[in-house]
Design an enzyme around this catalytic site. Structure first.
Site, PDB file in Angstrom:
ATOM      1  N   SER A  22       0.857  -1.197   0.000  1.00  0.00           N
ATOM      2  CA  SER A  22       0.000   0.000   0.000  1.00  0.00           C
ATOM      3  C   SER A  22       0.885   1.236   0.000  1.00  0.00           C
ATOM      4  O   SER A  22       2.022   1.187   0.511  1.00  0.00           O
ATOM      5  CB  SER A  22      -0.867   0.006   1.261  1.00  0.00           C
ATOM      6  OG  SER A  22      -1.506   1.258   1.412  1.00  0.00           O
ATOM      7  N   TYR A  71      -0.836  -0.787  10.495  1.00  0.00           N
ATOM      8  CA  TYR A  71      -1.103  -0.953   9.054  1.00  0.00           C
ATOM      9  C   TYR A  71       0.085  -0.433   8.250  1.00  0.00           C
ATOM     10  O   TYR A  71       0.621  -1.147   7.381  1.00  0.00           O
ATOM     11  CB  TYR A  71      -2.385  -0.205   8.663  1.00  0.00           C
ATOM     12  CG  TYR A  71      -2.824  -0.487   7.237  1.00  0.00           C
ATOM     13  CD1 TYR A  71      -3.386  -1.709   6.897  1.00  0.00           C
ATOM     14  CD2 TYR A  71      -2.657   0.463   6.228  1.00  0.00           C
ATOM     15  CE1 TYR A  71      -3.780  -1.982   5.598  1.00  0.00           C
ATOM     16  CE2 TYR A  71      -3.052   0.205   4.918  1.00  0.00           C
ATOM     17  CZ  TYR A  71      -3.616  -1.020   4.611  1.00  0.00           C
ATOM     18  OH  TYR A  71      -3.996  -1.290   3.310  1.00  0.00           O
TER      19      TYR A  71
HETATM   20  N1  NAP Z   1      -8.873  -0.803  -0.568  1.00  0.00           N
HETATM   21  C1  NAP Z   1      -7.830  -0.009  -0.479  1.00  0.00           C
HETATM   22  O1  NAP Z   1      -7.952   1.244  -0.510  1.00  0.00           O
HETATM   23  C2  NAP Z   1      -6.442  -0.569  -0.354  1.00  0.00           C
HETATM   24  C3  NAP Z   1      -5.370   0.316  -0.498  1.00  0.00           C
HETATM   25  C4  NAP Z   1      -4.084  -0.190  -0.384  1.00  0.00           C
HETATM   26  C5  NAP Z   1      -3.881  -1.526  -0.147  1.00  0.00           C
HETATM   27  N2  NAP Z   1      -4.939  -2.360  -0.012  1.00  0.00           N
HETATM   28  C6  NAP Z   1      -4.672  -3.765   0.258  1.00  0.00           C
HETATM   29  O2  NAP Z   1      -5.318  -4.566  -0.703  1.00  0.00           O
HETATM   30  C7  NAP Z   1      -5.624  -5.845  -0.136  1.00  0.00           C
HETATM   31  C8  NAP Z   1      -7.079  -6.174  -0.417  1.00  0.00           C
HETATM   32  O3  NAP Z   1      -7.868  -5.164   0.206  1.00  0.00           O
HETATM   33  P1  NAP Z   1      -9.377  -4.872  -0.206  1.00  0.00           P
HETATM   34  O4  NAP Z   1      -9.550  -3.410  -0.112  1.00  0.00           O
HETATM   35  O5  NAP Z   1      -9.726  -5.598  -1.445  1.00  0.00           O
HETATM   36  O6  NAP Z   1     -10.098  -5.516   1.083  1.00  0.00           O
HETATM   37  P2  NAP Z   1     -11.444  -6.375   1.215  1.00  0.00           P
HETATM   38  O7  NAP Z   1     -12.439  -5.994   0.196  1.00  0.00           O
HETATM   39  O8  NAP Z   1     -11.781  -6.297   2.666  1.00  0.00           O
HETATM   40  O9  NAP Z   1     -10.953  -7.864   0.846  1.00  0.00           O
HETATM   41  C9  NAP Z   1     -10.056  -8.543   1.658  1.00  0.00           C
HETATM   42  C10 NAP Z   1      -9.986  -9.981   1.213  1.00  0.00           C
HETATM   43  O10 NAP Z   1      -9.030 -10.647   2.031  1.00  0.00           O
HETATM   44  C11 NAP Z   1      -9.681 -11.735   2.691  1.00  0.00           C
HETATM   45  N3  NAP Z   1      -9.042 -11.903   3.998  1.00  0.00           N
HETATM   46  C12 NAP Z   1      -8.931 -11.003   4.995  1.00  0.00           C
HETATM   47  N4  NAP Z   1      -8.288 -11.549   6.027  1.00  0.00           N
HETATM   48  C13 NAP Z   1      -7.997 -12.830   5.676  1.00  0.00           C
HETATM   49  C14 NAP Z   1      -7.372 -13.920   6.323  1.00  0.00           C
HETATM   50  N5  NAP Z   1      -6.906 -13.833   7.577  1.00  0.00           N
HETATM   51  N6  NAP Z   1      -7.224 -15.086   5.647  1.00  0.00           N
HETATM   52  C15 NAP Z   1      -7.716 -15.209   4.394  1.00  0.00           C
HETATM   53  N7  NAP Z   1      -8.323 -14.232   3.727  1.00  0.00           N
HETATM   54  C16 NAP Z   1      -8.478 -13.054   4.371  1.00  0.00           C
HETATM   55  C17 NAP Z   1     -11.146 -11.365   2.752  1.00  0.00           C
HETATM   56  O11 NAP Z   1     -12.009 -12.482   2.885  1.00  0.00           O
HETATM   57  P3  NAP Z   1     -12.471 -13.022   4.360  1.00  0.00           P
HETATM   58  O12 NAP Z   1     -12.820 -11.825   5.178  1.00  0.00           O
HETATM   59  O13 NAP Z   1     -13.650 -13.910   4.068  1.00  0.00           O
HETATM   60  O14 NAP Z   1     -11.331 -13.775   4.891  1.00  0.00           O
HETATM   61  C18 NAP Z   1     -11.305 -10.734   1.378  1.00  0.00           C
HETATM   62  O15 NAP Z   1     -11.406 -11.729   0.391  1.00  0.00           O
HETATM   63  C19 NAP Z   1      -5.267  -5.745   1.351  1.00  0.00           C
HETATM   64  O16 NAP Z   1      -4.001  -6.318   1.562  1.00  0.00           O
HETATM   65  C20 NAP Z   1      -5.224  -4.253   1.595  1.00  0.00           C
HETATM   66  O17 NAP Z   1      -4.381  -3.901   2.665  1.00  0.00           O
HETATM   67  C21 NAP Z   1      -6.224  -1.915  -0.109  1.00  0.00           C
END
Ligand code: NAP
Length: 250
Positions: free
Chosen positions: A133, A146
């Site tokens: 990120s 984070y």
């Molecule tokens: N959205 C943003 O603005 C943003 C910005 C920078 C970086 N990111 C990074 O991008 C990645 C995805 O984020 P997102 O925004 O797409 O989040 P999201 O919509 O909340 O999706 C997260 C995914 O990870 C899974 N997950 C979470 N904890 C887990 C665990 N312990 N074991 C297995 N699966 C797990 C969730 O499914 P379950 O809950 O069913 O396990 C879900 O499929 C993350 O690493 C986040 O830090 C996001």
């Protein structure tokens, strides 16, 4: 036919990445803790993707799932995407949640790479991708754990790009700004340049295909945080006292 395993591929960025690879004709495996998310979001594609109910902070569980996928289907690409966001908005850290974040956001990436390399090293080919990120460029207020996990993931991958290249393995780090997903829906603070998840995923796939070492998006936000990271830290501390940046409560 090529194959990709995406951790946290049931919602948000991971789900959008999975859908693009399905569309490209790849064999896709995704994991997540809750099967309901997979069933809801892949209602029409369930025959094209393998789901594994796995918590990425459980090393043995993740290894077993990745091995099952790689032995039966293959593994050209591992995308360690699963992660949780910061939820505490106070200046005193929630330590229990911080430890959970380290286990998922940092150790979860290492466990995914370890399991993938069991398959890739003997074949001298493959690509590892980590979802970091731009929050890892500077320590953000109210997001200490984070920012720390994402900074660690970025540096971990930077070393791996050097170490694994002689083995035919490429490593790509992705550093998104704000992306519209269930994770960011919980944020009440301003999210400048927020991107739709499908658009963000398309850009990421292009960067992965080009085997970029690091890809930060969107450009303006990434450039701004990189410049800020070069400032003397006393200037940084001063800038972050400005109200619009300092959204965490006392
Ligand atoms: N959205 C943003 O603005 C943003 C910005 C920078 C970086 N990111 C990074 O991008 C990645 C995805 O984020 P997102 O925004 O797409 O989040 P999201 O919509 O909340 O999706 C997260 C995914 O990870 C899974 N997950 C979470 N904890 C887990 C665990 N312990 N074991 C297995 N699966 C797990 C969730 O499914 P379950 O809950 O069913 O396990 C879900 O499929 C993350 O690493 C986040 O830090 C996001």
């Amino acid at each position: 036919m090529k194959s990709v395993f995406i951790t946290g591929g049931t919602t948000g960025i991971g789900m959008e990445l999975a859908k693009i690879y399905i569309h490209m004709g790849w064999k896709v495996g995704v994991c997540g803790r809750e099967k309901t998310k997979f069933l809801e979001n892949f209602a029409t594609d369930q025959d094209k993707v393998s789901f594994y109910q796995v918590d990425v902070s459980n090393r043995d569980q993740l290894k077993a799932a990745v091995h099952e996928f790689s032995h039966s289907i293959g593994l050209d690409l591992m995308i360690a995407n699963a992660g949780i966001g910061y939820k505490y908005k106070t200046k005193i850290p929630d330590f229990e949640y911080s430890y959970k974040m380290v286990n998922i956001n940092l150790l979860g990436v290492m466990y995914a790479f370890e399991a993938a390399l069991d398959h890739m090293i003997p074949r001298s080919k493959g690509q590892l991708v980590a979802m970091s990120s731009i929050a890892g460029y500077n320590g953000l207020p109210g997001a200490s754990a984070y920012s720390a996990t994402k900074a660690a993931v970025t540096k971990y991958c930077e070393s791996l790009t050097l170490d694994l290249r002689p083995f035919g393995i490429y490593v790509t780090t992705i550093c998104p700004g704000f992306v519209d997903t269930p994770l960011t829906k919980q944020n009440s603070h301003p999210m400048p340049f927020i991107m739709p998840a499908d658009r963000a995923a398309q850009k990421m796939v292009k960067a992965i295909t080009k085997k970029k070492m690091i890809f930060a998006t969107p450009f303006l936000m990434a450039t701004a945080v990189r410049l800020i990271s070069m400032l003397p830290r006393t200037w940084y501390r001063f800038i972050m006292t400005i109200k619009i940046f300092n959204y965490s409560k006392d």
